[in-house]
Design a protein around this motif. Sequence first.
Motif, PDB file in Angstrom:
ATOM      1  N   ALA A 423       0.326  -1.432   0.016  1.00 37.29           N
ATOM      2  CA  ALA A 423      -0.153   0.083  -0.118  1.00 37.29           C
ATOM      3  C   ALA A 423       0.834   1.309  -0.119  1.00 37.29           C
ATOM      4  O   ALA A 423       1.929   1.483   0.476  1.00 37.29           O
ATOM      5  CB  ALA A 423      -0.932   0.277   1.060  1.00 37.29           C
ATOM      6  N   ARG A 424       0.278   2.779  -0.534  1.00 39.80           N
ATOM      7  CA  ARG A 424       0.785   4.227  -0.139  1.00 39.80           C
ATOM      8  C   ARG A 424       0.598   4.309   0.571  1.00 39.80           C
ATOM      9  O   ARG A 424      -0.204   5.362   0.674  1.00 39.80           O
ATOM     10  CB  ARG A 424       0.621   4.559  -1.823  1.00 39.80           C
ATOM     11  N   VAL A 425       1.731   4.137   1.538  1.00 39.28           N
ATOM     12  CA  VAL A 425       1.010   5.971   2.705  1.00 39.28           C
ATOM     13  C   VAL A 425       2.979   5.980   3.007  1.00 39.28           C
ATOM     14  O   VAL A 425       3.845   6.186   2.750  1.00 39.28           O
ATOM     15  CB  VAL A 425       1.197   4.435   3.629  1.00 39.28           C
ATOM     16  N   ASP A 426       1.907   7.309   3.487  1.00 40.42           N
ATOM     17  CA  ASP A 426       3.336   8.550   3.347  1.00 40.42           C
ATOM     18  C   ASP A 426       3.466   8.230   4.736  1.00 40.42           C
ATOM     19  O   ASP A 426       2.758   8.804   5.529  1.00 40.42           O
ATOM     20  CB  ASP A 426       2.575   9.812   2.745  1.00 40.42           C
ATOM     21  N   ARG A 513      12.477  -0.334   3.978  1.00 40.25           N
ATOM     22  CA  ARG A 513      12.612   1.366   3.640  1.00 40.25           C
ATOM     23  C   ARG A 513      13.061   1.950   2.987  1.00 40.25           C
ATOM     24  O   ARG A 513      13.082   2.418   1.522  1.00 40.25           O
ATOM     25  CB  ARG A 513      12.836   2.151   5.076  1.00 40.25           C
ATOM     26  N   GLY A 516      11.842   0.916  -1.167  1.00 36.78           N
ATOM     27  CA  GLY A 516      11.126   1.582  -0.911  1.00 36.78           C
ATOM     28  C   GLY A 516       9.359   1.007  -0.139  1.00 36.78           C
ATOM     29  O   GLY A 516       8.529   1.764  -1.482  1.00 36.78           O
ATOM     30  N   TYR A 517       9.561   0.126   0.673  1.00 38.00           N
ATOM     31  CA  TYR A 517       8.357  -0.379   0.804  1.00 38.00           C
ATOM     32  C   TYR A 517       8.243   0.742   2.452  1.00 38.00           C
ATOM     33  O   TYR A 517       9.324  -0.059   3.415  1.00 38.00           O
ATOM     34  CB  TYR A 517       8.037  -1.162   1.485  1.00 38.00           C
ATOM     35  N   PRO A 518       7.152   1.283   2.593  1.00 36.59           N
ATOM     36  CA  PRO A 518       6.445   2.203   3.996  1.00 36.59           C
ATOM     37  C   PRO A 518       6.474   0.826   4.811  1.00 36.59           C
ATOM     38  O   PRO A 518       5.938  -0.053   5.207  1.00 36.59           O
ATOM     39  CB  PRO A 518       5.146   2.295   4.086  1.00 36.59           C
ATOM     40  N   GLU A 552      -2.342  -3.715   0.140  1.00 35.40           N
ATOM     41  CA  GLU A 552      -3.089  -3.141  -0.960  1.00 35.40           C
ATOM     42  C   GLU A 552      -4.375  -4.083   0.164  1.00 35.40           C
ATOM     43  O   GLU A 552      -4.258  -4.929  -0.733  1.00 35.40           O
ATOM     44  CB  GLU A 552      -3.084  -2.712  -1.950  1.00 35.40           C
TER      45      GLU A 552
END
Length: 794
Positions: A423-426, A513, A516-518, A552
């Motif tokens: 999932a894209r999480v900031d 991280r 590229g993984y939160p 996701e």
Amino acid sequence: MTRIPAATIGDLAVLSVLSLLAVIGYQTSFGDADFLLAAVGGLLVGTGAAVAGTLLRLGVLNTVLLGFAAYFVLGTPFTMPGRGIGFVLPSLDSLAGLALGAVYGWADIVTIGTPVEAPYYVAAVPYVATWVVSLVGGMLVLRWLPRRRTVLRAAVLLIGPILLYLSGILLGTDQAYLAAVRGVAFAVIALVWLAWRRRAGADAGGVVEAERRSDARLIGRRVRGIAIVVAGAVAVGSLAGLAWAPVASDRFVLREEIVPPFDAREFPSPLAGFRNYTKDLVEEPLFTVSGLEPGDVIRLATMDSYTGRLWNVAGPEASAADGGYAIVGEALPEPALADLGSGRDVEITASGYDDVWVPSVGYGSSMRFTDAESSARAGDLRYNADAGTAVLTSGVESGTAYELSTRVQREPDTEQLIDVPVARVDLPAIENLPDVVAAKAEEYAGDAPSAIEQLRAIETGLKTNGFLSHGLASDSVASRAGHGADRLIELFTRSQMVGDEEQYAAAMALMARHLGYPARVVMGFAPEISENDEEVEVLGGDVTAWVEVPFEGIGWISFRPTPDQVDVPQEQTPKPKSEPQPQVRQPPRSEAVEDELLTTVEIDETDDEDREQPFQIPGWVWVVAGAVGIPALLVFAPLLVVALAKRRRRERRRRARPDRSAAGAWDELVDRYLELGFEPPTRATRLQVAAELERQAAQQGLAEQGEPVATLAPLAAAVDRDVFAGGEVESEVADRRWTEADAAAAAVSAAAGGVRRLVSRYRLAKRRAKPGAGERDTSARTSRRSRRKPGADR
């Protein structure tokens, strides 16, 4: 007593309906309809105070003070009945809550997670909002609008409900509540009321004299006009709602603009104290938990920010990414990304645990403190739904007990996640990532094609190549505490990887991280739980840490990279050969005693608390003073203000020259009648006023054997002679008039009864008696005649 016209009652009803439509917008903040009780209570109390002030003929200031008194006295059953005496009478807690809610509730409501349930005084926000609008609007309807019923004046009264409508939007969430229905209804009622007010004003002014000839024609025209207004309002409102209604992302609300004041970085990083549990508290019971199932873990804190020295909880500037820690009530908000499975009803009681982080399980749906001390501090609770962790800013301590309803995250197998993207999480950016950590991440991930396979490869690499050590004396190899950049470099550059959950979880999160993984680090406890355990005692040695990465549509999946191996291979280091040294003559032994070289210093170890303390007022004195002083201030402050104003008025009248002083005695008497509820005519001679007041006194039963208790006609005639006779009035005559006026006022006050006398003390008459015909001219001539020289008329 003053009567309220039917048209004015209709205006008050319209104002109340519009205010109710407006305040319904608070539903998005409170989540249910319970707040409507407080909102309706504010409408009733505010409108009632405005009506009572008009009926009792109180001034504006006294009516406002009456409204304040009603706000505190009547607000408890509408806002916080649980803190009142018998759910109805105000207590010190409820009075304080009403004051705090009016001052601080507006700021708290935009920083509290929805649905808003805490702190307890936040229920006063809709109450005070409707109370202000109804009190001010009601006073304008009753006192200002009847003087001249114009459309402009009626439109001014809509300002209060409109501001209330806007507050429901600004204090709410980005999801509107029945926006189209409420907006159209508000516009229709407002426009119809303005149109009716305009028609009523035209009728009163004689503009539509021709229409008066036919009532049926007049009613038909009104109905047609109102129908056109309604149709226009519905059409405009519907089109505007379809074309310009903001979507959730465009809706402006204050809670999206205001940064919550809570900053978790004010507290030390929980992961920095990891070794404290494994060394000092390893056998110490921390808390007991009931309702767990085998495999459950207890969450303590979630850390998603790394500075090169520590993993820590992100600050408020990153709250948009993880939801932030917001004040909550018993109901806890749901996480934005989670696939929740089975539920748990957990009870936790702290014993040796002492920190601000609240132990929890899974993602909670409700939380309730069961001990009295913690229940009183429930407003200090902050909860982060996306992290699944809570903070009690005043601290969890021994005896803290609470019930938690929660659900745990489902975790599919690795095969089920191969095709699921991360999932894209900031999350906050990583600082000072060591190069060796990045190199090891790429080495362990290798050529794995999917995200879950890369992460499992890193987890397996750390778990199989490393060794577990808590740095205890019994461990075969020393393991330094900490998880800063230098410690992680040491972890990967030594001949063997040695550490515990603190180092391995911190390292894997950084490796994820880098790819590229939160990822985030979670610290908690993993006690051993069997099938038949109804209650589990958690020890300090049960502490653990793991890594979570979001997928996701699934949620945060856990990874546990800490190895199980504790037998670290020993490095074979040959012992150095001994070399003989030549003999050296030893110096003579000193006979001086070391203790004799020291000077004895006496240290005062008396505890500061045992020293004499200055006198302090006990807390119960402040409580009693507040409970008695606040109601006394509300009751006696207006009385004091009015009494001082009356005294000044009386002294000003009595200090005038004798003829004016005699007239002032009559004016004072008439004002006393006015303050008792009588209605003296404003344009009449003194004899006419005396006759009217005697008639009203007899009508109200204030008479003895058919005669009024105070006969005013002789006094009125005597004052007329003093004013109009044209001669000099002696000071003794003016004093006699004041004595007679005071006696008449005392007689009618005694006959009026205690209630009317009490109300009269809060009223300050504004009537100014008009002088009789020729009074000013006669007194002026008398004044000029007194200044002529003897013999000037000859």
